[in-house]
Write an enzyme that holds these catalytic residues in place. Structure first.
Site, PDB file in Angstrom:
ATOM      1  N   GLU A 133       0.816  -1.214   0.000  1.00  0.00           N
ATOM      2  CA  GLU A 133       0.000   0.000   0.000  1.00  0.00           C
ATOM      3  C   GLU A 133       0.847   1.262   0.000  1.00  0.00           C
ATOM      4  OE1 GLU A 133      -3.570   2.038   2.717  1.00  0.00           O
ATOM      5  OE2 GLU A 133      -2.686   0.106   3.285  1.00  0.00           O
ATOM      6  N   HIS A 139      -6.826   4.981  -6.273  1.00  0.00           N
ATOM      7  CA  HIS A 139      -7.393   6.270  -5.867  1.00  0.00           C
ATOM      8  C   HIS A 139      -8.371   6.788  -6.917  1.00  0.00           C
ATOM      9  CE1 HIS A 139      -6.953  10.295  -3.748  1.00  0.00           C
ATOM     10  NE2 HIS A 139      -7.090   9.430  -2.767  1.00  0.00           N
ATOM     11  N   GLY A 153     -14.328  13.325  -4.887  1.00  0.00           N
ATOM     12  CA  GLY A 153     -13.153  12.722  -4.278  1.00  0.00           C
ATOM     13  C   GLY A 153     -13.470  11.924  -3.036  1.00  0.00           C
ATOM     14  N   TYR A 160     -17.553  11.143   5.176  1.00  0.00           N
ATOM     15  CA  TYR A 160     -17.713  11.513   3.773  1.00  0.00           C
ATOM     16  C   TYR A 160     -19.180  11.618   3.372  1.00  0.00           C
ATOM     17  CZ  TYR A 160     -12.754  10.933   2.635  1.00  0.00           C
ATOM     18  OH  TYR A 160     -11.398  11.077   2.557  1.00  0.00           O
ATOM     19  N   ASP A 170     -16.084  17.843   0.381  1.00  0.00           N
ATOM     20  CA  ASP A 170     -15.496  17.515  -0.917  1.00  0.00           C
ATOM     21  C   ASP A 170     -16.290  18.230  -1.996  1.00  0.00           C
ATOM     22  OD1 ASP A 170     -14.168  15.928  -3.098  1.00  0.00           O
ATOM     23  OD2 ASP A 170     -13.517  14.718  -1.390  1.00  0.00           O
ATOM     24  N   ILE A 319       0.955   9.401  13.351  1.00  0.00           N
ATOM     25  CA  ILE A 319       0.215   9.858  12.181  1.00  0.00           C
ATOM     26  C   ILE A 319      -0.325  11.269  12.391  1.00  0.00           C
ATOM     27  CG2 ILE A 319      -2.054   8.972  12.878  1.00  0.00           C
ATOM     28  CD1 ILE A 319      -0.548   8.610   9.368  1.00  0.00           C
ATOM     29  N   LEU A 322       1.233  14.571  10.707  1.00  0.00           N
ATOM     30  CA  LEU A 322       1.085  14.940   9.299  1.00  0.00           C
ATOM     31  C   LEU A 322       0.538  16.343   9.085  1.00  0.00           C
ATOM     32  CD1 LEU A 322      -0.159  11.635   7.600  1.00  0.00           C
ATOM     33  CD2 LEU A 322       2.134  12.605   7.649  1.00  0.00           C
ATOM     34  N   LEU A 325       3.306  18.765   9.412  1.00  0.00           N
ATOM     35  CA  LEU A 325       4.246  18.726   8.302  1.00  0.00           C
ATOM     36  C   LEU A 325       3.715  19.514   7.109  1.00  0.00           C
ATOM     37  CD1 LEU A 325       5.358  14.972   8.394  1.00  0.00           C
ATOM     38  CD2 LEU A 325       6.675  16.958   9.127  1.00  0.00           C
ATOM     39  N   HIS A 359     -11.513  18.052   2.290  1.00  0.00           N
ATOM     40  CA  HIS A 359     -10.964  17.059   1.387  1.00  0.00           C
ATOM     41  C   HIS A 359     -11.065  17.499  -0.069  1.00  0.00           C
ATOM     42  CE1 HIS A 359     -10.646  12.770  -0.218  1.00  0.00           C
ATOM     43  NE2 HIS A 359      -9.647  12.846   0.636  1.00  0.00           N
ATOM     44  N   ARG A 380       2.832  12.013  -3.984  1.00  0.00           N
ATOM     45  CA  ARG A 380       2.299  10.652  -4.008  1.00  0.00           C
ATOM     46  C   ARG A 380       1.313  10.472  -5.154  1.00  0.00           C
ATOM     47  NH1 ARG A 380       1.682   6.294  -0.434  1.00  0.00           N
ATOM     48  NH2 ARG A 380       0.016   4.945  -1.197  1.00  0.00           N
ATOM     49  N   GLU A 387      -4.926   7.556 -10.436  1.00  0.00           N
ATOM     50  CA  GLU A 387      -5.812   8.710 -10.319  1.00  0.00           C
ATOM     51  C   GLU A 387      -6.629   8.875 -11.598  1.00  0.00           C
ATOM     52  OE1 GLU A 387      -5.935  10.370  -7.547  1.00  0.00           O
ATOM     53  OE2 GLU A 387      -3.987  10.107  -6.562  1.00  0.00           O
TER      54      GLU A 387
END
Length: 453
Positions: A133, A139, A153, A160, A170, A319, A322, A325, A359, A380, A387
C-alpha cells in the site's frame, strides 16, 4: 548538507487546439451543495437504477454510512436481479484496519459477512495498484449509475457522507452524459473486473504465491491505459465539453494535463488541495505564473481541518504529525512568495469549519476550464497512485453560475493568510509533535514530504 531530489527540467506542451471530448449540455451538470446532499442523491440514484451501478472509491467502510450504502446496493439488486452492480475499492486498504488500529481483518471481512446474509450478489473487487500500500493505491473516483456520473473525491463512510453530524467536505458533481458514463463504466468492467490481479473481496480468498507477479504486470498495464472515448468529438470551435483522464506513474497523461492547465493560465488559477505538499514541477509552474503577473488562489485545509489531526487533549500517535508537516510546507511556500501575497497576486485561504474536515481537490483555470479530480496534487498522487479526472472545457462560460456558487460555498469557511508569519512554526506545536520532528530531522522530513506524502 541539504538533501535534494534529482531534478530534470520539464516544460509541459501546450494543450492541443483540438482534443477528444464529449459534448455536454449545461443543464446536464449539477453541483450538489453539501455532503448530506451527496449522500441523499447517491442513495436515490441507487434506488432508481435500472441497468448498472459501478462504483470506484478508495474504500467502502464498515460503519453506519457504509452500511447504508451497502444495504441500498443489496436492496437494488434484490428488486432488479438483472442490475449490474460492481464496487471497486483498494485491495490493501480493504484488508487492514484503520490507521493506528490494532491488527484487524479490515472491511473485507465485513463484505464477506454481509454477502452471507443476502441471496443477491453484490461483487466488491479489491484493486491492487502495487504489491504494498505504501507504494501506491487505487485512488480512482466515480459513481456510474445508468447514464449518470456522480464525480467526487469522497470515499464511503460516516464523515464523507455526513452521517453522524460530522462531515468531510469535498466536491460533488452530477453529470448526465451517456457517452461519458459508458466510457468510465467500460473501463472499470473491462480493465478491472477481467484482470486476474483484481480479486473479489466479498468472497473468501486463498493465499496465492503468484499474486504479486500479477500485480506488477497489472500496474504496467494500468500505466498505459486510458478511457476509450467512443462517441467523442473534437473540441475545436467551442462548445461545452468534458474529457475523462487516467494517470499512473511519473509524467503520465493526467500529470501533464495538470501542468499544462497551470502553464496556460492567462488570468487566474484557483487550486484546491487538502494536503499542501505540491510536486516540485507544479510548485515551479505556479511560481512561474506569479512571476508573469497572473493571479493564483490556493484553498487549503487548516491543520485542524485535516483528517489526520489529533487534538492536543487526546492521545498522540505519529500519524497525527502529518497536519503539522503540511503546515510547515505551506509556511515555507508562503514565505517564498510573500511579495506576491503583498501584491494581491497570491491568495492563500485556509478552510476551517468547527470540527469538520476538508478534502477538496481540483482546479479552475480562467473562466474556461474546470478540473474535477480525486488527485491530491502532491508527490504521491503524481508518482504512486492510480488517479483520474474530468476536464470540463467551457469556452462560452455556460457554467458560470454553478461555478461561482460552488466557489462561494467553499470560500465561506476560509480565512486569508496575509503574511506567512500567521502560520505557526514548530516552536508553537505540542511537545510530542516537536519531539517527533526533532527525531525525524530536516532530511527525514524532506524525504517524507517529497517521496511519500
Amino acid at each position: 548538507m541539504r538533501y535534494r531530489l534529482p531534478f530534470r527540467p520539464f516544460r509541459p506542451r501546450r494543450l492541443p487546439v483540438t482534443q477528444p471530448a464529449f459534448r455536454l449540455d449545461a443543464d446536464a451538470v449539477e453541483v450538489l451543495d453539501s455532503t448530506a446532499a451527496f449522500r441523499i442523491r447517491l442513495l436515490a440514484l441507487i434506488r432508481a437504477a435500472r441497468s448498472r451501478i459501478h462504483i470506484a472509491a478508495l474504500y467502502l467502510q464498515e460503519d453506519e454510512g457504509g452500511q447504508e450504502i451497502l444495504d441500498a446496493l443489496y436492496a437494488a439488486k434484490a428488486a432488479q436481479p438483472g442490475l449490474d452492480i460492481r464496487v471497486f475499492v483498494d485491495w490493501h486498504r480493504a484488508r487492514r484496519g484503520l490507521v493506528g488500529q490494532k491488527k484487524h481483518a479490515g472491511n473485507a471481512a465485513w463484505y464477506q459477512a454481509q454477502a452471507a446474509l443476502h441471496e443477491a450478489s453484490v461483487p466488491i473487487y479489491g484493486v491492487p495498484v502495487q504489491t504494498r500500500e505504501i507504494f501506491g493505491v487505487f485512488h480512482l473516483k466515480g459513481f456510474v449509475i445508468d447514464d449518470t456520473v456522480i464525480y467526487s473525491g469522497a470515499s464511503l463512510n460516516n464523515v464523507y457522507l455526513d452521517k453522524l453530524g460530522q462531515y468531510r467536505y469535498d466536491r460533488y458533481h452530477l453529470i448526465r452524459q451517456r457517452d461519458l458514463a459508458q466510457a468510465m463504466s467500460a473501463w472499470m468492467t473491462g480493465m478491472l473486473s477481467a484482470n486476474p490481479a483484481v480479486r473479489r473481496l466479498d468472497q473468501p480468498t486463498l493465499p496465492d504465491p503468484a499474486h504479486n507477479n500479477r500485480i506488477r504486470q497489472f500496474r504496467a498495464q494500468l500505466e498505459q491505459s486510458q478511457y476509450a472515448l467512443a462517441g467523442s468529438t473534437l473540441s475545436e470551435g467551442g462548445g461545452l465539453s468534458i474529457t475523462p483522464y487516467l494517470g499512473l506513474g511519473k509524467r503520465n497523461r493526467l500529470n501533464r494535463l495538470i501542468l499544462q492547465l497551470v502553464e496556460e493560465t492567462s488570468e487566474h488559477l484557483t487550486l484546491c488541495t487538502p494536503y499542501f505538499n505540491l510536486p516540485t514541477l507544479l510548485e515551479q509552474a505556479i511560481a512561474s505564473l506569479l512571476r508573469r503577473g497572473r493571479t493564483v488562489t490556493l484553498i487549503v485545509g487548516a491543520k485542524t481541518a485535516n483528517d489526520f489531526y489529533i487534538p492536543p487533549d487526546q492521545p498522540f500517535k505519529s500519524i497525527g504529525a502529518l497536519p503539522y508537516l503540511y503546515e510547515i510546507r505551506l509556511r515555507r511556500f508562503a514565505r517564498q512568495q510573500q511579495t506576491a501575497i503583498d501584491r494581491q497576486k497570491l491568495h492563500i485561504r485556509l478552510w476551517q469549519h468547527d470540527h469538520h474536515t476538508y478534502h477538496l481537490k481540483g482546479m479552475w483555470v480562467d473562466d474556461r476550464y474546470q478540473l474535477l479530480t480525486g488527485n491530491n496534487l502532491n508527490p504521491r498522487a503524481f508518482r504512486l497512485d492510480l488517479e483520474n479526472a474530468l476536464l470540463i472545457h467551457d469556452p462560452d462560460n455556460r457554467l458560470q453560475a454553478s461555478r461561482e456558487a460552488e466557489l462561494a460555498r467553499i470560500l465561506a469557511h476560509t480565512s486569508r493568510i496575509d503574511h506567512y508569519s500567521a502560520l505557526e512554526t514548530p516552536h508553537d506545536y505540542p511537545p510530542k509533535v516537536r519531539q517527533l520532528l526533532r527525531r525525524l530531522g530536516p532530511v527525514g522530513i524532506h524525504r517524507l514530504l517529497y517521496r511519500l506524502l
